[in-house]
Design a protein around this motif. Structure first.
Motif, short mmCIF file in Angstrom:
data_model
loop_
_atom_site.label_atom_id
_atom_site.label_comp_id
_atom_site.label_asym_id
_atom_site.label_seq_id
_atom_site.Cartn_x
_atom_site.Cartn_y
_atom_site.Cartn_z
N GLU A 94 -0.56 13.74 -0.77
CA GLU A 94 -1.15 12.64 0.02
C GLU A 94 -1.04 11.33 -0.75
OE1 GLU A 94 -4.35 15.33 2.53
OE2 GLU A 94 -5.09 13.79 1.13
N ARG A 95 -1.27 11.42 -2.05
CA ARG A 95 -1.15 10.20 -2.86
C ARG A 95 0.29 9.71 -2.92
NH1 ARG A 95 -5.56 11.95 -7.46
NH2 ARG A 95 -7.33 11.41 -6.14
N ARG A 97 0.98 7.77 0.21
CA ARG A 97 0.42 6.41 0.15
C ARG A 97 1.27 5.52 -0.75
NH1 ARG A 97 -4.26 8.89 -1.11
NH2 ARG A 97 -5.21 9.75 0.75
N ARG A 98 1.70 6.09 -1.88
CA ARG A 98 2.55 5.28 -2.77
C ARG A 98 3.87 4.91 -2.10
NH1 ARG A 98 0.61 9.01 -7.01
NH2 ARG A 98 2.41 10.32 -6.64
N ASP A 145 4.18 4.17 0.75
CA ASP A 145 3.82 3.15 1.74
C ASP A 145 4.37 3.49 3.12
OD1 ASP A 145 2.39 0.92 2.37
OD2 ASP A 145 4.00 -0.49 1.92
N TYR A 192 1.42 5.98 7.71
CA TYR A 192 0.77 7.24 8.13
C TYR A 192 -0.32 6.99 9.16
CZ TYR A 192 -2.58 5.80 4.51
OH TYR A 192 -3.48 5.10 3.74
N VAL A 201 -3.90 7.82 11.01
CA VAL A 201 -5.23 8.11 10.46
C VAL A 201 -6.04 8.80 11.55
CG1 VAL A 201 -7.35 6.96 9.74
CG2 VAL A 201 -5.17 6.22 8.79
N HIS A 246 -9.19 9.95 7.83
CA HIS A 246 -8.30 10.28 6.74
C HIS A 246 -6.87 10.43 7.25
CE1 HIS A 246 -10.06 14.04 8.28
NE2 HIS A 246 -8.83 14.49 8.17
N MET A 247 -5.94 10.51 6.32
CA MET A 247 -4.53 10.62 6.65
C MET A 247 -4.28 11.86 7.48
SD MET A 247 -1.43 11.22 3.98
CE MET A 247 -1.72 9.71 3.10
N ARG A 276 2.68 6.37 12.33
CA ARG A 276 2.41 5.45 13.44
C ARG A 276 3.69 4.80 13.94
NH1 ARG A 276 0.31 1.43 10.99
NH2 ARG A 276 -0.13 2.38 8.99
N ALA A 304 10.99 8.68 -4.29
CA ALA A 304 10.75 7.71 -5.35
C ALA A 304 9.28 7.67 -5.76
CB ALA A 304 11.19 6.32 -4.87
N ALA A 305 8.40 8.27 -4.97
CA ALA A 305 6.97 8.15 -5.22
C ALA A 305 6.31 9.49 -5.55
CB ALA A 305 6.29 7.53 -4.00
N THR A 306 7.12 10.54 -5.78
CA THR A 306 6.57 11.88 -6.00
C THR A 306 7.00 12.39 -7.37
OG1 THR A 306 6.88 12.23 -3.62
CG2 THR A 306 6.40 14.17 -4.94
#
Lengths: 228, 623
Positions: free
Chosen positions: A32-33, A36-37, A39, A42, A44, A51-52, A76, A90-92
């Motif tokens: 989940e983090r 969000r990183r 971007d 997502y 809600v 929450h996500m 969305r 790139a964010a994981t």
């Protein structure tokens, strides 16, 4: 409030290397983090504590690695799947890197309901020779049931039902591997190391299990097993 | 090397609780295998507590920006892992490159409170580093501590090579630079220590002795052993928080750590002047960060970490002169993202409640926490807690009117001059709070209404106006607890106590001198470790350690000190003068309050003058 249109992105990821020691909850939170990183837009959930909106496949226990795990993420806005994948990658952290992403129909069954078949590889160290291991596994399979005790509970598994394919033993450079396929049921899932552990125990062999890896998660259809 | 070490560590993980403590590989880790100068940053408790510590995150960020330097994290392994490591002969190592601590140049430990002292010894032992500074050799790392306990380092000084007093952002760079220069020049361990003592704010215990060897425990000055050593070590403090870049890409844990959220510091210091509060005295003066910086850092930290909550931290966040603007801007920027903002503490007034409301938006209203500390106006005046009963009841009315249903109140037992009537006053106040809460709650919701009341035992701390006061003895704490229990409303209150045994030990350790080293070592040898964990704490083991060292902990905690006598922390200066502390003590006795100098003019604590600093509001010096 009218439901807004959302887009359901199915992401395949791994749980590899050191990260096999994480719990399911830790994996979910870390992913989940990473979302969000990345971007990604997502969706809600509505309600008191928003929450996500994301849903995960069947849990992997602490210590078990996974090669092809899945989550669904509702967006969305439609982000082209290759772009979403690149942003997630790139964010994981590398040990949980996403391997594929594609959109699935909003009405597709949930991952947790659809994924009923799991393939595993259980690594056994060189203390147990492949021939001994083959015989030990055969002996356990000769019984029709397997009784597993864990956390004070006793579960009885009907082996014909939980093992839709015949387990096999492969020898590798530094030991051997038991390859097995299990069917997960509403009453619980057979842990592959429980089966192999019992085989070793009954044969009087050392408990030499080194690694447990879930290599695939599959849906069961009339035609056979299918990836989600 | 790194792979070899991991091959030894990983097999241990299958048998221990919560292996995520030992994995490293989190998002945001900094791995610098080629660095020539390696620093282990140790938090002396488990991973999940240490990862919530902002000091470690700040120093990690700063040191890893320096060429040739690597800073790596290390936490104390839980008992199961410690036993497995000892059995397998695996030395304590850093997370990032699995470097054994004994092979690092420097081991930096933050000391958040006295109950971590035995963990420091556990850490040293697991690392294979001699416990006492005097027993360490040329190949051992320098062990340097900082944090709140640096303001009285004596009890643990024998185990430390150096102590950094005050804020570390600038000092840690000077300290590392000084040490690298000595190493480069081929200097010895003694040269390194001498060089460190030349860095402002650094205290090197082996260069100091007790002025009076016969002094009783908890008394007696500590003085330099030679003329080359500074007589007084004055704390370090930043002139302006705008001059340092706080970490906006900290390590993101996998494990569910304490305070699992992004953290942005909004101000440092607090000048409300509560006379029991060590933090309020030693972190002066107030220096606020500007609203633009705060908003920027919140957004940058959320983007970099992916956290779904950010906490605006400080000693008194709702006192920030631009807090309302900050919260309004953040709620606009975070709209629709299921990301929340939290405030760690609230002012006891309507403004505090309004700020909590801004943060909660239309969503979940978590409980509110307020700290009246004492039950009567008389006693609140003694401790300079400048809130009245009307303030509190007005705040409760406002909070319940705005939809909150859960409130927690903090009180202290055993404050100086406390009478039985003051204790009953807590009960009377809680009765009134409950009445106001009920009146402002719709009838159908009154059934589940609860007021949390949390009561701690007062522990006199060094560098406060109450540093000379006696702490209640344990039997007296129990007697007063009974009075409080009797005075509490029978229904609608959840009463909880901070364990008085723990507070007693905290008090004995907080105001001791170097003689306590023996007690701490004996306690650790007898099995004391993780003392801050309720189920691990054992007062009998500690009492036995005191007894075998020939020191009476009751005398240490519960006898009044004579202001004419030297104290073991007199050589450490927080900038606040002893003269001011004594004056505040006299005003406490007289029941006279002192205003907040950030808003109402200087009260003469001498911190600004001594440290060459000024109050900074909204990011701009008041000048």
């Amino acid at each position: 409030m009218a439901e807004r249109t959302t887009f359901r992105l199915r992401v395949r990821f791994g749980k590899l290397g050191r990260l096999r020691h994480l719990s399911h909850l830790e994996v979910m939170r870390a992913l989940e983090r990473s979302i969000r990183r990345a971007d990604l837009p997502y969706a809600v959930t509505q309600g008191f504590s928003p929450h996500m909106k994301a849903a995960f496949g069947p849990a992997l226990p602490v210590g078990t690695a996974g090669l092809r795990e899945y989550y669904d993420l509702w967006l969305r806005e439609l982000v082209p799947a290759p772009e979403a994948l690149a942003r997630l990658a790139a964010a994981t952290p590398p040990g949980m890197a996403p391997g594929a992403a594609r959109y699935v129909p909003e009405k597709a069954p949930s991952l947790s309901a659809a994924l009923t078949i799991a393939r595993y590889e259980v690594g056994v160290g060189p203390a147990v020779g492949p021939e001994m291991l083959v015989r030990a596994v055969e002996d356990v399979l000769a019984e029709s049931e397997l009784t597993v005790k864990a956390k004070g509970k006793t579960k009885v598994f009907d082996l014909a039902s939980v093992l839709p394919e015949e387990p096999r033993v492969e020898s590798s450079g530094s030991g051997s591997t038991v390859v097995l396929t299990t069917r997960m049921g509403a009453t619980g899932s057979l842990r592959p190391e429980a089966l192999v552990g019992r085989a070793l125990e009954c044969a009087g062999l050392p408990h030499a299990i080194t690694t447990v890896t879930r290599t695939d998660l599959l849906m069961e259809t009339e035609g056979g097993f299918m990836r989600p | 090397m790194r792979d070899d070490m991991w091959a030894r560590v990983e097999p241990l993980l299958d048998g221990v609780e919560r292996p995520a403590r030992y994995l490293d590989s989190e998002w945001g880790v900094r791995v610098r295998p080629d660095a020539s100068y390696r620093v282990a940053l140790v938090y002396p408790d488990t991973y999940e507590l240490g990862m919530a510590n902002q000091a470690v995150a700040i120093l990690y960020d700063i040191l890893n920006e320096v060429d040739g330097v690597a800073a790596e994290r290390c936490f104390v392994p839980w008992k199961d892992m410690a036993a497995a490591m000892r059995a397998a002969d695996v030395p304590l190592h850093t997370l990032e490159t699995l470097q054994p601590l004994r092979d690092c140049a420097l081991v930096g430990v933050t000391l958040p409170h006295e109950l971590t002292y035995t963990n420091v010894l556990e850490m040293l032992d697991l690392a294979g580093i001699p416990l006492r500074s005097v027993d360490r050799g040329e190949d051992d790392p320098l062990v340097i501590a900082g944090g709140p306990c640096a303001f009285n380092p004596e009890p643990i000084a024998s185990f430390l090579d150096a102590v950094l007093v005050g804020e570390g952002e600038e000092a840690v760079l000077e300290l590392v630079e000084a040490d690298r220069a000595v190493i480069e020049a081929g200097g010895t361990r003694a040269d390194r220590l001498r060089a460190l003592s030349g860095v402002p704010g650094v205290y090197v215990p082996t260069l100091y002795v007790s002025a009076d060897g016969s002094a009783q425990p908890g008394c007696g000055a500590v003085v330099p052993a030679d003329a080359a050593t500074p007589r007084m070590v004055t704390k370090r403090a930043l002139k302006d928080l705008g001059s340092v870049r706080p970490p906006t890409c900290p390590v993101v844990p996998y494990m569910d750590v304490v305070h699992d959220r992004a953290v942005v510091e909004v101000l440092r210091g607090c000048t409300r002047g509560c006379r029991f509060c060590q933090a309020g005295m030693v972190y002066r003066p107030v220096r606020e960060r500007g609203a633009d910086d705060i908003v920027h850092d919140v957004m940058a930290t959320l983007r970099c970490t992916g956290h779904d909550e950010v906490s605006l931290v400080s000693l008194s966040t709702t006192d920030h002169s631009q807090i309302e603007e900050v919260l309004r801007r953040l709620s606009r920027s975070l709209e629709g993202r299921a990301v929340s903002v939290s405030l760690p503490s609230l002012r006891v007034d309507s403004f505090g409640v309004e700020m909590a409301r801004l943060v909660a938006g239309g969503g979940k209203k978590a409980g509110l926490t307020f700290a009246p500390e004492a039950g009567t106006q008389r006693l609140r005046d003694v401790i300079n807690k400048n809130i009245t009963e009307e303030d509190l009841l007005g705040t409760i009315e406002h909070a319940f009117g705005a939809g909150w249903r859960r409130v927690k109140l903090y009180f202290m037992l055993g404050l100086p001059s406390e009478t039985d009537d003051d204790i009953r006053g807590i009960g009377r106040l809680v009765h009134k709070v409950l009445d106001v809460a009920r009146e402002n709650t719709p009838k159908d919701q009154r059934g589940g209404l609860k007021i949390g009341v949390s009561v701690a035992t007062f522990v006199p701390k060094p560098h406060t106006p109450f540093q000379w006061e006696p702490q209640l003895t344990l039997p007296e704490v129990r007697r007063r607890q009974e009075i409080l229990r009797e005075a509490m409303p029978r229904r609608g209150v959840d009463l909880s106590w901070h364990d008085p045994d723990v507070s007693f030990l905290e008090g004995a350790l907080a105001r001791g001198g170097r003689e306590l080293s023996d007690v701490i070592e004996k306690a650790w040898r007898s099995g004391c470790v993780f003392d801050a964990w309720t189920e691990e704490f054992s007062l009998p083991r500690w009492l036995a350690a005191f007894e075998s060292a020939g020191i009476d902990p009751v005398a240490l905690a519960s006898s009044e000190r004579d202001p004419a006598d030297a104290l073991p922390w007199d050589h450490i200066s927080s900038g606040v003068s002893k003269r001011y502390l004594l004056r505040e003590r006299e005003r406490a006795v007289a029941g006279v309050t002192t205003r907040d100098c950030s808003f109402d003019g200087c009260t003469g604590c001498d911190a600004c003058g001594d440290l060459g600093l000024d109050i900074v509001l909204g990011g701009a010096s008041r000048g």
